[in-house]
Scaffold this motif. Structure first.
Motif, short mmCIF file in Angstrom:
data_model
loop_
_atom_site.label_atom_id
_atom_site.label_comp_id
_atom_site.label_asym_id
_atom_site.label_seq_id
_atom_site.Cartn_x
_atom_site.Cartn_y
_atom_site.Cartn_z
N LEU A 30 -68.98 13.75 14.23
CA LEU A 30 -67.72 13.08 13.88
C LEU A 30 -66.53 14.05 13.84
O LEU A 30 -65.44 13.71 14.29
N VAL A 31 -66.76 15.22 13.28
CA VAL A 31 -65.64 16.17 13.15
C VAL A 31 -65.53 17.14 14.31
O VAL A 31 -64.57 17.88 14.42
N GLY A 32 -66.53 17.13 15.19
CA GLY A 32 -66.46 17.96 16.39
C GLY A 32 -66.84 19.41 16.19
O GLY A 32 -66.21 20.30 16.77
N VAL A 33 -67.85 19.64 15.36
CA VAL A 33 -68.36 21.00 15.15
C VAL A 33 -69.87 21.00 15.35
O VAL A 33 -70.50 19.95 15.40
N ALA A 34 -70.45 22.18 15.43
CA ALA A 34 -71.91 22.30 15.52
C ALA A 34 -72.53 21.92 14.18
O ALA A 34 -71.90 22.08 13.12
N GLY A 44 -71.43 25.93 1.31
CA GLY A 44 -70.40 26.76 0.69
C GLY A 44 -70.31 28.15 1.26
O GLY A 44 -69.73 29.04 0.64
N THR A 45 -70.82 28.35 2.46
CA THR A 45 -70.72 29.67 3.08
C THR A 45 -69.56 29.76 4.06
O THR A 45 -69.27 30.84 4.57
N LYS A 46 -68.92 28.62 4.30
CA LYS A 46 -67.80 28.61 5.24
C LYS A 46 -66.85 27.48 4.85
O LYS A 46 -67.28 26.40 4.46
N LEU A 47 -65.55 27.75 4.94
CA LEU A 47 -64.54 26.71 4.73
C LEU A 47 -64.05 26.24 6.09
O LEU A 47 -63.83 27.06 7.00
N PRO A 48 -63.82 24.95 6.24
CA PRO A 48 -63.33 24.46 7.53
C PRO A 48 -61.85 24.78 7.72
O PRO A 48 -61.11 24.94 6.74
N PRO A 49 -61.41 24.85 8.97
CA PRO A 49 -59.97 25.00 9.21
C PRO A 49 -59.26 23.71 8.78
O PRO A 49 -59.89 22.67 8.59
N MET A 50 -57.96 23.80 8.64
CA MET A 50 -57.17 22.66 8.12
C MET A 50 -57.38 21.38 8.90
O MET A 50 -57.48 20.31 8.31
N ASP A 51 -57.41 21.45 10.23
CA ASP A 51 -57.56 20.22 11.00
C ASP A 51 -58.92 19.57 10.74
O ASP A 51 -59.02 18.35 10.65
N THR A 52 -59.95 20.36 10.57
CA THR A 52 -61.28 19.82 10.26
C THR A 52 -61.31 19.27 8.84
O THR A 52 -61.89 18.21 8.58
N SER A 54 -58.84 17.96 7.28
CA SER A 54 -58.14 16.68 7.34
C SER A 54 -59.04 15.59 7.92
O SER A 54 -59.03 14.45 7.42
N LYS A 55 -59.80 15.91 8.94
CA LYS A 55 -60.73 14.94 9.52
C LYS A 55 -61.76 14.50 8.48
O LYS A 55 -62.08 13.32 8.36
N LEU A 56 -62.29 15.46 7.74
CA LEU A 56 -63.29 15.15 6.72
C LEU A 56 -62.70 14.22 5.65
O LEU A 56 -63.34 13.25 5.24
N ALA A 57 -61.50 14.53 5.22
CA ALA A 57 -60.84 13.69 4.21
C ALA A 57 -60.62 12.28 4.76
O ALA A 57 -60.82 11.29 4.04
N PHE A 60 -63.94 10.25 4.83
CA PHE A 60 -64.38 9.79 3.51
C PHE A 60 -63.29 9.06 2.74
O PHE A 60 -63.51 8.65 1.60
N ASP A 61 -62.12 8.92 3.34
CA ASP A 61 -60.99 8.23 2.72
C ASP A 61 -60.66 8.83 1.35
O ASP A 61 -60.56 8.12 0.35
N VAL A 62 -60.52 10.15 1.33
CA VAL A 62 -60.13 10.87 0.12
C VAL A 62 -59.00 11.84 0.50
O VAL A 62 -58.77 12.10 1.68
N ASP A 63 -58.33 12.37 -0.49
CA ASP A 63 -57.31 13.37 -0.25
C ASP A 63 -57.95 14.74 -0.05
O ASP A 63 -58.99 15.03 -0.64
N THR A 64 -57.31 15.58 0.74
CA THR A 64 -57.82 16.94 0.93
C THR A 64 -57.84 17.69 -0.41
O THR A 64 -58.74 18.49 -0.65
N ASP A 65 -56.85 17.44 -1.27
CA ASP A 65 -56.83 18.10 -2.58
C ASP A 65 -58.08 17.76 -3.39
O ASP A 65 -58.57 18.58 -4.15
N TYR A 66 -58.57 16.54 -3.25
CA TYR A 66 -59.79 16.16 -3.94
C TYR A 66 -60.98 16.97 -3.41
O TYR A 66 -61.75 17.54 -4.18
N LEU A 67 -61.11 17.02 -2.09
CA LEU A 67 -62.22 17.79 -1.51
C LEU A 67 -62.17 19.25 -1.93
O LEU A 67 -63.20 19.87 -2.18
#
Length: 123
Positions: A30-34, A44-52, A54-57, A60-67
């Protein structure tokens, strides 16, 4: 990063309870990653870039600040006037009261600004 990974996994797991397709592999697609990259997000070993992020948020229909753990509010409510039914739903009395309230606010703000300027000049 720990809060992010826990919330991300919790969101996916809650979706998975209703539909078993919500695997890490499915999320990765869905998010276009491996899958290994997505797994690293949940572990918790890696943080996604901002565009990813945003896709995750969005998924799941949540705010990025929540995630990210910056707030416990999953999604902020819309703050437009349409929350109150929109201007076409206002009665003439309501419009008159809102205009009067706005005028009172503007006058109060003008007086406060003038007072602050006077105090600044007198120093």
């Amino acid at each position: 990063m720990e809060i992010f990974s826990k919330r991300l996994k919790a969101e996916r797991e809650s979706y998975k309870q209703n539909n078993p397709k919500w695997t890490q592999e499915y999320m990765a697609d869905l998010v276009g990653v491996a899958r290994t990259t997505y797994t690293a997000y949940e572990n918790g070993t890696k943080l996604p870039p901002m565009d990813t992020l945003s896709k995750l948020a969005d998924i799941f229909d949540v705010d990025t600040d929540y995630l990210l753990g910056r707030t416990s509010i999953r999604k902020k409510p819309e703050s437009s006037m349409s929350f109150f039914g929109g201007p076409e739903k206002y009665t003439p009395d309501e419009i008159e009261e809102m205009e009067a309230a706005l005028e009172r606010y503007r006058e109060m703000k003008r007086r406060a600004t003038e007072q602050a300027e006077k105090e600044k000049k007198s120093k």
